[in-house]
Design a protein around this motif. Structure first.
Motif, PDB file in Angstrom:
ATOM      1  N   LEU A   1      39.380 -55.341  66.590  1.00 23.70           N
ATOM      2  CA  LEU A   1      40.217 -54.260  66.091  1.00 23.70           C
ATOM      3  C   LEU A   1      40.138 -54.208  64.568  1.00 23.70           C
ATOM      4  CD1 LEU A   1      43.372 -55.014  68.279  1.00 23.70           C
ATOM      5  CD2 LEU A   1      41.572 -53.359  68.768  1.00 23.70           C
ATOM      6  N   VAL A   2      39.944 -53.026  64.026  1.00 25.85           N
ATOM      7  CA  VAL A   2      39.879 -52.854  62.575  1.00 25.85           C
ATOM      8  C   VAL A   2      40.811 -51.718  62.173  1.00 25.85           C
ATOM      9  CG1 VAL A   2      38.438 -52.321  60.590  1.00 25.85           C
ATOM     10  CG2 VAL A   2      37.514 -53.690  62.473  1.00 25.85           C
ATOM     11  N   GLU A   3      41.798 -52.056  61.351  1.00 21.86           N
ATOM     12  CA  GLU A   3      42.754 -51.061  60.868  1.00 21.86           C
ATOM     13  C   GLU A   3      42.258 -50.414  59.581  1.00 21.86           C
ATOM     14  OE1 GLU A   3      45.238 -54.633  62.422  1.00 21.86           O
ATOM     15  OE2 GLU A   3      43.414 -54.276  61.259  1.00 21.86           O
TER      16      GLU A   3
ATOM     17  N   VAL B   1      62.012 -46.672  63.042  1.00 22.00           N
ATOM     18  CA  VAL B   1      60.959 -45.685  62.777  1.00 22.00           C
ATOM     19  C   VAL B   1      61.006 -44.497  63.731  1.00 22.00           C
ATOM     20  CG1 VAL B   1      59.478 -47.525  61.895  1.00 22.00           C
ATOM     21  CG2 VAL B   1      59.195 -46.735  64.258  1.00 22.00           C
ATOM     22  N   LYS B   2      61.917 -44.514  64.686  1.00 21.28           N
ATOM     23  CA  LYS B   2      62.010 -43.404  65.643  1.00 21.28           C
ATOM     24  C   LYS B   2      62.247 -42.092  64.915  1.00 21.28           C
ATOM     25  CE  LYS B   2      63.435 -45.645  69.934  1.00 21.28           C
ATOM     26  NZ  LYS B   2      64.553 -45.951  70.862  1.00 21.28           N
ATOM     27  N   GLY B   3      61.508 -41.078  65.348  1.00 21.96           N
ATOM     28  CA  GLY B   3      61.629 -39.772  64.714  1.00 21.96           C
ATOM     29  C   GLY B   3      60.754 -39.620  63.482  1.00 21.96           C
ATOM     30  N   ARG B   4      60.176 -40.721  62.994  1.00 27.07           N
ATOM     31  CA  ARG B   4      59.309 -40.672  61.808  1.00 27.07           C
ATOM     32  C   ARG B   4      57.882 -41.101  62.121  1.00 27.07           C
ATOM     33  NH1 ARG B   4      60.200 -43.923  57.576  1.00 27.07           N
ATOM     34  NH2 ARG B   4      61.132 -45.598  58.815  1.00 27.07           N
ATOM     35  N   PHE B   5      57.714 -42.092  62.978  1.00 27.73           N
ATOM     36  CA  PHE B   5      56.398 -42.635  63.305  1.00 27.73           C
ATOM     37  C   PHE B   5      56.029 -42.252  64.731  1.00 27.73           C
ATOM     38  CE2 PHE B   5      56.397 -46.611  60.316  1.00 27.73           C
ATOM     39  CZ  PHE B   5      56.751 -45.795  59.261  1.00 27.73           C
ATOM     40  N   THR B   6      54.749 -41.977  64.937  1.00 26.75           N
ATOM     41  CA  THR B   6      54.247 -41.629  66.263  1.00 26.75           C
ATOM     42  C   THR B   6      52.956 -42.373  66.530  1.00 26.75           C
ATOM     43  OG1 THR B   6      55.190 -39.396  66.091  1.00 26.75           O
ATOM     44  CG2 THR B   6      53.532 -39.766  67.801  1.00 26.75           C
ATOM     45  N   ILE B   7      52.899 -43.042  67.667  1.00 28.49           N
ATOM     46  CA  ILE B   7      51.671 -43.719  68.077  1.00 28.49           C
ATOM     47  C   ILE B   7      50.921 -42.832  69.064  1.00 28.49           C
ATOM     48  CG2 ILE B   7      52.799 -44.980  69.959  1.00 28.49           C
ATOM     49  CD1 ILE B   7      50.914 -47.334  69.355  1.00 28.49           C
ATOM     50  N   SER B   8      49.608 -42.842  68.969  1.00 29.90           N
ATOM     51  CA  SER B   8      48.796 -42.072  69.902  1.00 29.90           C
ATOM     52  C   SER B   8      47.469 -42.802  70.085  1.00 29.90           C
ATOM     53  CB  SER B   8      48.561 -40.647  69.401  1.00 29.90           C
ATOM     54  OG  SER B   8      47.858 -40.648  68.178  1.00 29.90           O
ATOM     55  N   ARG B   9      46.725 -42.385  71.088  1.00 30.73           N
ATOM     56  CA  ARG B   9      45.432 -43.012  71.344  1.00 30.73           C
ATOM     57  C   ARG B   9      44.424 -41.944  71.724  1.00 30.73           C
ATOM     58  NH1 ARG B   9      46.490 -47.463  75.370  1.00 30.73           N
ATOM     59  NH2 ARG B   9      44.239 -47.715  75.232  1.00 30.73           N
ATOM     60  N   ASP B  10      43.192 -42.180  71.326  1.00 33.12           N
ATOM     61  CA  ASP B  10      42.070 -41.328  71.705  1.00 33.12           C
ATOM     62  C   ASP B  10      41.027 -42.242  72.312  1.00 33.12           C
ATOM     63  OD1 ASP B  10      39.825 -39.695  71.917  1.00 33.12           O
ATOM     64  OD2 ASP B  10      40.191 -38.675  70.029  1.00 33.12           O
ATOM     65  N   ASN B  11      41.045 -42.344  73.624  1.00 32.69           N
ATOM     66  CA  ASN B  11      40.140 -43.277  74.289  1.00 32.69           C
ATOM     67  C   ASN B  11      38.675 -42.875  74.105  1.00 32.69           C
ATOM     68  OD1 ASN B  11      42.289 -44.826  75.155  1.00 32.69           O
ATOM     69  ND2 ASN B  11      42.369 -43.900  77.196  1.00 32.69           N
ATOM     70  N   ALA B  12      38.413 -41.602  73.964  1.00 35.35           N
ATOM     71  CA  ALA B  12      37.034 -41.152  73.763  1.00 35.35           C
ATOM     72  C   ALA B  12      36.476 -41.674  72.435  1.00 35.35           C
ATOM     73  CB  ALA B  12      36.964 -39.633  73.809  1.00 35.35           C
TER      74      ALA B  12
ATOM     75  N   LEU C   1      47.566 -44.256  60.016  1.00 30.44           N
ATOM     76  CA  LEU C   1      46.773 -45.462  60.198  1.00 30.44           C
ATOM     77  C   LEU C   1      45.886 -45.302  61.427  1.00 30.44           C
ATOM     78  CD1 LEU C   1      49.433 -48.260  59.550  1.00 30.44           C
ATOM     79  CD2 LEU C   1      48.040 -46.989  57.905  1.00 30.44           C
ATOM     80  N   SER C   2      44.699 -45.866  61.327  1.00 27.07           N
ATOM     81  CA  SER C   2      43.768 -45.865  62.456  1.00 27.07           C
ATOM     82  C   SER C   2      43.445 -47.297  62.836  1.00 27.07           C
ATOM     83  CB  SER C   2      42.477 -45.133  62.095  1.00 27.07           C
ATOM     84  OG  SER C   2      42.723 -43.779  61.785  1.00 27.07           O
ATOM     85  N   CYS C   3      43.220 -47.498  64.106  1.00 32.02           N
ATOM     86  CA  CYS C   3      42.792 -48.794  64.628  1.00 32.02           C
ATOM     87  C   CYS C   3      41.563 -48.544  65.488  1.00 32.02           C
ATOM     88  CB  CYS C   3      43.909 -49.427  65.442  1.00 32.02           C
ATOM     89  SG  CYS C   3      43.436 -50.942  66.313  1.00 32.02           S
ATOM     90  N   ALA C   4      40.420 -48.908  64.961  1.00 29.56           N
ATOM     91  CA  ALA C   4      39.164 -48.698  65.668  1.00 29.56           C
ATOM     92  C   ALA C   4      38.814 -49.945  66.459  1.00 29.56           C
ATOM     93  CB  ALA C   4      38.053 -48.374  64.682  1.00 29.56           C
ATOM     94  N   ALA C   5      38.523 -49.757  67.731  1.00 28.75           N
ATOM     95  CA  ALA C   5      38.191 -50.872  68.617  1.00 28.75           C
ATOM     96  C   ALA C   5      36.695 -50.916  68.878  1.00 28.75           C
ATOM     97  CB  ALA C   5      38.939 -50.735  69.933  1.00 28.75           C
ATOM     98  N   SER C   6      36.189 -52.129  69.040  1.00 27.55           N
ATOM     99  CA  SER C   6      34.789 -52.311  69.404  1.00 27.55           C
ATOM    100  C   SER C   6      34.679 -53.516  70.315  1.00 27.55           C
ATOM    101  CB  SER C   6      33.914 -52.501  68.163  1.00 27.55           C
ATOM    102  OG  SER C   6      34.301 -53.662  67.457  1.00 27.55           O
ATOM    103  N   GLY C   7      33.575 -53.583  71.022  1.00 24.62           N
ATOM    104  CA  GLY C   7      33.363 -54.695  71.930  1.00 24.62           C
ATOM    105  C   GLY C   7      33.776 -54.376  73.353  1.00 24.62           C
ATOM    106  N   ARG C   8      34.897 -53.723  73.509  1.00 26.16           N
ATOM    107  CA  ARG C   8      35.376 -53.278  74.806  1.00 26.16           C
ATOM    108  C   ARG C   8      36.093 -51.954  74.629  1.00 26.16           C
ATOM    109  NH1 ARG C   8      37.786 -58.406  78.265  1.00 26.16           N
ATOM    110  NH2 ARG C   8      35.795 -59.473  78.579  1.00 26.16           N
ATOM    111  N   THR C   9      36.150 -51.183  75.698  1.00 29.52           N
ATOM    112  CA  THR C   9      36.823 -49.899  75.601  1.00 29.52           C
ATOM    113  C   THR C   9      38.327 -50.095  75.486  1.00 29.52           C
ATOM    114  OG1 THR C   9      37.240 -47.822  76.757  1.00 29.52           O
ATOM    115  CG2 THR C   9      36.793 -49.744  78.121  1.00 29.52           C
ATOM    116  N   VAL C  10      38.926 -49.350  74.562  1.00 26.49           N
ATOM    117  CA  VAL C  10      40.348 -49.501  74.305  1.00 26.49           C
ATOM    118  C   VAL C  10      41.186 -49.021  75.485  1.00 26.49           C
ATOM    119  CG1 VAL C  10      40.698 -47.238  73.227  1.00 26.49           C
ATOM    120  CG2 VAL C  10      42.041 -49.212  72.459  1.00 26.49           C
ATOM    121  N   SER C  11      40.591 -48.264  76.393  1.00 25.63           N
ATOM    122  CA  SER C  11      41.329 -47.759  77.548  1.00 25.63           C
ATOM    123  C   SER C  11      41.779 -48.880  78.476  1.00 25.63           C
ATOM    124  CB  SER C  11      40.469 -46.754  78.322  1.00 25.63           C
ATOM    125  OG  SER C  11      39.301 -47.377  78.822  1.00 25.63           O
ATOM    126  N   ARG C  12      41.228 -50.074  78.312  1.00 23.06           N
ATOM    127  CA  ARG C  12      41.614 -51.222  79.126  1.00 23.06           C
ATOM    128  C   ARG C  12      42.899 -51.876  78.630  1.00 23.06           C
ATOM    129  NH1 ARG C  12      36.430 -54.906  80.453  1.00 23.06           N
ATOM    130  NH2 ARG C  12      38.171 -56.235  81.042  1.00 23.06           N
TER     131      ARG C  12
END
Length: 128
Positions: A4-6, A64-75, A20-31
């Motif tokens: 994982l690399v932020e 952080v509720k109402g200010r921060f949002t987490i999301s994911r793009d498995n593709a 912020l971004s967290c890029a995954a490598s080695g395995r698919t983040v969908s797991r």
């Protein structure tokens, strides 16, 4: 193991936004269920936000509720933390984490222990 690399941290003023971004490598983040934590020197690592493996469930800390949002793009094998209305108390090192221990794809982990993969962190500094 997944690596994982932020990125996306920096110095901003109160009221600004960062993503912020967290890029995954080695395995698919969908797991993995994914999470963001933050830490300041001398204090314990604090849960910020988490998202389930399916992406259908999210949790966020009260601070952080109402200010921060987490999301994911498995593709793109990437998880994001959108931070709006930043405050000086949001200043910390931000860490991305991944957990593959849950069979339930809707489970969100809100404590550090279930996470078995961590990034190196990215610093966010908010000036007043």
């Amino acid at each position: 193991q997944v690596q994982l690399v932020e990125s996306g941290g920096g110095l901003v003023q109160a009221g600004d936004s960062l993503r912020l971004s967290c890029a995954a490598s080695g395995r698919t983040v969908s797991r993995y269920a994914m999470g963001w934590f933050r830490q300041v020197p001398g204090k314990a690592r604090e849960f910020v936000a988490g998202i389930s493996r399916s992406g259908g469930s999210t949790e966020a800390a009260d601070s952080v509720k109402g200010r921060f949002t987490i999301s994911r793009d498995n593709a793109k094998n990437t998880v994001y933390l959108q931070m709006n209305s930043l405050k000086p108390e949001d200043t910390a090192g931000y860490y991305c984490a991944a957990s593959d221990i849950y069979l339930n794809p809707e489970r969100v982990a809100t404590t550090p222990n279930p996470y078995n993969n961590w990034g190196q962190g990215t610093q966010v500094t908010v000036s007043s």
